[in-house]
Design a protein around this motif. Structure first.
Motif, PDB file in Angstrom:
ATOM      1  N   ALA A 170      -1.144  -2.589  -7.213  1.00 21.70           N
ATOM      2  CA  ALA A 170       0.053  -1.979  -7.791  1.00 21.70           C
ATOM      3  C   ALA A 170      -0.308  -0.696  -8.506  1.00 21.70           C
ATOM      4  O   ALA A 170      -1.466  -0.445  -8.806  1.00 21.70           O
ATOM      5  N   ASP A 201       0.938   1.486 -11.957  1.00 22.99           N
ATOM      6  CA  ASP A 201       1.454   1.045 -13.236  1.00 22.99           C
ATOM      7  C   ASP A 201       2.408   2.091 -13.784  1.00 22.99           C
ATOM      8  O   ASP A 201       2.012   3.185 -14.145  1.00 22.99           O
ATOM      9  N   ILE A 211      -9.270   0.322  -0.818  1.00 23.47           N
ATOM     10  CA  ILE A 211     -10.308  -0.195   0.053  1.00 23.47           C
ATOM     11  C   ILE A 211     -11.186  -1.156  -0.727  1.00 23.47           C
ATOM     12  O   ILE A 211     -11.587  -2.197  -0.220  1.00 23.47           O
ATOM     13  N   ASP A 212     -11.432  -0.803  -1.948  1.00 25.80           N
ATOM     14  CA  ASP A 212     -12.289  -1.653  -2.758  1.00 25.80           C
ATOM     15  C   ASP A 212     -11.700  -3.047  -2.895  1.00 25.80           C
ATOM     16  O   ASP A 212     -12.389  -4.038  -2.668  1.00 25.80           O
ATOM     17  N   LEU A 263      -6.932 -14.798  -7.192  1.00 27.53           N
ATOM     18  CA  LEU A 263      -6.131 -13.581  -7.151  1.00 27.53           C
ATOM     19  C   LEU A 263      -6.955 -12.422  -7.676  1.00 27.53           C
ATOM     20  O   LEU A 263      -7.523 -12.491  -8.758  1.00 27.53           O
ATOM     21  N   MET A 264      -6.982 -11.377  -6.899  1.00 24.52           N
ATOM     22  CA  MET A 264      -7.748 -10.197  -7.295  1.00 24.52           C
ATOM     23  C   MET A 264      -6.756  -9.085  -7.579  1.00 24.52           C
ATOM     24  O   MET A 264      -5.919  -8.770  -6.731  1.00 24.52           O
ATOM     25  N   ILE A 265      -6.846  -8.528  -8.750  1.00 22.27           N
ATOM     26  CA  ILE A 265      -5.882  -7.500  -9.118  1.00 22.27           C
ATOM     27  C   ILE A 265      -6.510  -6.124  -9.160  1.00 22.27           C
ATOM     28  O   ILE A 265      -7.549  -5.921  -9.783  1.00 22.27           O
ATOM     29  N   GLY A 266      -5.877  -5.205  -8.483  1.00 22.28           N
ATOM     30  CA  GLY A 266      -6.372  -3.834  -8.525  1.00 22.28           C
ATOM     31  C   GLY A 266      -5.201  -2.920  -8.705  1.00 22.28           C
ATOM     32  O   GLY A 266      -4.063  -3.354  -8.694  1.00 22.28           O
ATOM     33  N   GLY A 267      -5.465  -1.660  -8.869  1.00 18.81           N
ATOM     34  CA  GLY A 267      -4.334  -0.755  -8.995  1.00 18.81           C
ATOM     35  C   GLY A 267      -4.683   0.537  -9.678  1.00 18.81           C
ATOM     36  O   GLY A 267      -5.756   0.677 -10.246  1.00 18.81           O
ATOM     37  N   THR A 268      -3.800   1.452  -9.568  1.00 15.42           N
ATOM     38  CA  THR A 268      -3.971   2.745 -10.209  1.00 15.42           C
ATOM     39  C   THR A 268      -2.674   3.131 -10.841  1.00 15.42           C
ATOM     40  O   THR A 268      -1.625   2.701 -10.431  1.00 15.42           O
TER      41      THR A 268
END
Lengths: 354, 354
Positions: B69, B71, B129-130, B114-119
């Motif tokens: 997501a 933010d 990709i990470d 659950l892996m959370i990523g985002g910018t």
DNA sequence: GCGCGAAATCTAAGCGCTTAACATTCGCCC
DNA sequence: GGGCGAATGTTAAGCGCTTAGATTTCGCGC
């Protein structure tokens, strides 16, 4: 979904060795720019996505931090996927959710991925282990991880526990000034409202709960008031709160104010009181602790003590990251402050509305 | 932190081969119960925590799902770790946060991590990709992942996009009935309040925003009312909302009601209006879309259309898990309904308080 | 006591990537 | 033209776990 391309595929297409491809991605300056471009082009063409698993294995670090919590919010039942979320029963976000937000923010800032795990039921060993095996460091809420598991995990990666005390060597803790916050609140009730007959709803199972109770009792004692016993109630377990309320009623022993050790318990108590036909704060004042959103949503707003939840989460990440980087004493910090938030359930008049 | 024990260590201590240890953990019935016990004892003694990286590598699956997501909430600045969260500026949880909760709940239920990523900034390719490299399936908010990256990732793992439309082969989408929701809202404004002069604040950048605008225009047209142009404003970018408000004022062209395409924009607009000395809903009515908590917290509460946020998140996980399990057409579903939530900012009287 | 199939274990070949150690190339200077 | 160190590349040895397929062990019937 064509089968995934690997480093080997990219290397072959680019006409270089796999080591070069690897370097191209991780240490671009160790590779001539022409080569770099060729590798990138090849990678692009193949839709190459490096495998974090392989990378993690080879590097010995995963680049992720784990967060382990239990969920006080009962998970909705399996079948209500289509149900529109009920606006009235809004309890999200809870304490843990706001802390989680802090963790997320800080992880992002530091370039760590965040892995979320948790249970609502008993923290079965293997579940913690599962997330522990995936990360470089773990943040756990006090009580979410049993001591055995904690020991096991902390022997492998650094662990920060939220709202506990150091029980296991190597496990770090975040300190929040629960005692002073509760003292401030109690003081407000005594001084401003002149309440004399107090009730205390909650538990003493974790250090932070004990600290809250300490702040409460110390203040009462200083004021020369009697300290009530703790009426047991567990956050998230509304029936116990309701039972407690009924208990007071049956004994004809309703206090002036019911001090609760969490907002969640306070909200449950208020529900129960109102269900019995009593008004809050008219017949009984009620206060909470945490500062969750649901308390603000209440009418009148819940008087409570707000914990710096986001800050707690962020600090936890900072400690973990620093520890991983080898910073000594990375976990040493001033206790975070909690602050009194006066709403209407203590009897204070609502603020002038808009 | 003694150096981590591996399968080999456990095997040696238990006096069996590594394969047996592996089986003991993953297929307990393939191992004699005495052996099992011995292995477990050894594992316990050594504090063995299996490496998810190695496991993932060997199995080809990680057992985790990713959520990506951006933010809308500007990350607080680096230094305010100690700052007590401000109760007034409470915007959390936003739409994305509530969806995330749904994702979390469902992941937990299904046994996925659950892996959370985002910018918050531009979705730089490598970041997506990470997280993509770490998971078996990815959930992404529309707009959070660029088309290039989306293509690349979806060639490797199943992807569900939230609030978009199918742009890339193999990317699944969750459908919410934005159009009808906005139509219901607009209808309420026309029929109940008799508003005639409408303003529309928002954008048309994503399909869901376009659907909302469609519902709006269609209803106005049916009512024989003129359709206003879209005044641009991006959720999370309060200055644009303020500028929009000033624009209306300067042109002396304030509408009866300002329909906003998100709650976030609506809240920003209300702030701006009040800053100009106008009252809401007195001078102008304002409505939002999403149903975030901050809207309920407003006084009077924001009139809006609530999306089934938790359900969206849960459905996304279900689709991913089913797809991974090989269920055909796992992504086919009825559009989720959005429902009108009447608050006070449209001009309706506040509900009888407690 | 022997032969057999089933059950229990073990052997060994990867999974995809990092990285130390070694091999080439290049650019430059004398 | 030869020699050298720096810049580039390459080879190959793992990282810790899963899992076919091979091997050994067991329980039984005769």
């Amino acid at each position: 979904m064509a089968r995934k391309a690997t480093l080997y595929d990219v290397a072959e297409l680019a006409g270089v060795s796999i080591a070069t491809v690897s370097f191209a991605f991780t240490k671009p300056d160790r590779v001539k720019s022409d080569t770099l471009a060729a590798v990138m082009a090849a990678a692009d063409q193949l839709g190459y996505v490096p495998s974090a698993a392989a990378r993690g294995l080879a590097r010995g670090r995963t680049g992720a931090i784990g967060l382990y919590a239990f969920d006080y919010l009962l998970d909705s039942d399996a079948t209500d996927e289509q149900a529109t979320d009920m606006p009235t029963a809004r309890l999200f976000p809870l304490y843990a959710d706001e802390v989680q937000r802090g963790v997320q923010v800080e992880c992002r800032r530091r370039g760590y991925a965040l892995m979320i795990g948790g249970t609502r039921a008993a923290p079965h060993l293997s579940q913690v282990i599962d997330v522990a095996g995936r990360v470089d460091g773990l943040i756990a809420f006090a009580g979410a991880v049993g001591e055995t598991a904690l020991k096991q995990v902390s022997g492998r990666i650094p662990v920060v526990e939220l709202g506990g005390e150091v029980r296991v060597d190597g496990v770090r803790t975040i300190y929040v000034d629960n005692r002073q916050g509760m003292a401030d609140l109690t003081s407000h009730l005594v001084t401003v409202h002149g309440h004399r007959r107090f009730g205390y709803l909650g538990e003493l199972g974790t250090p932070e709960f004990r600290q809250r109770f300490d702040g409460f009792t110390a203040t009462l004692r200083d004021a020369g008031l009697p300290v009530p016993p703790v009426t047991r109630s567990h956050p998230g377990d509304d029936p116990t709160a309701a039972a407690a309320v009924r208990g007071f009623l049956e004994r004809g022993d309703l206090p002036d104010v019911l001090v609760c050790d969490t907002d969640q318990s306070a909200l449950a108590a208020i529900d129960a009181l109102r269900a019995e036909g009593l008004t809050v704060p008219g017949d009984v004042a009620v206060t909470g602790f945490d500062g969750i959103v649901a308390g603000e949503l209440l009418s009148p707003a819940l008087t409570t003590v707000r914990q710096p939840m986001e800050a707690i989460g962020r600090l936890a990440v900072r400690i973990l990251v620093d520890t991983l980087a080898g910073v000594p004493d990375a976990h040493v910090h001033e206790p975070l402050r909690s602050v009194l938030v006066v709403g209407g359930t203590c009897g204070c008049p609502p603020p002038a509305g808009t």
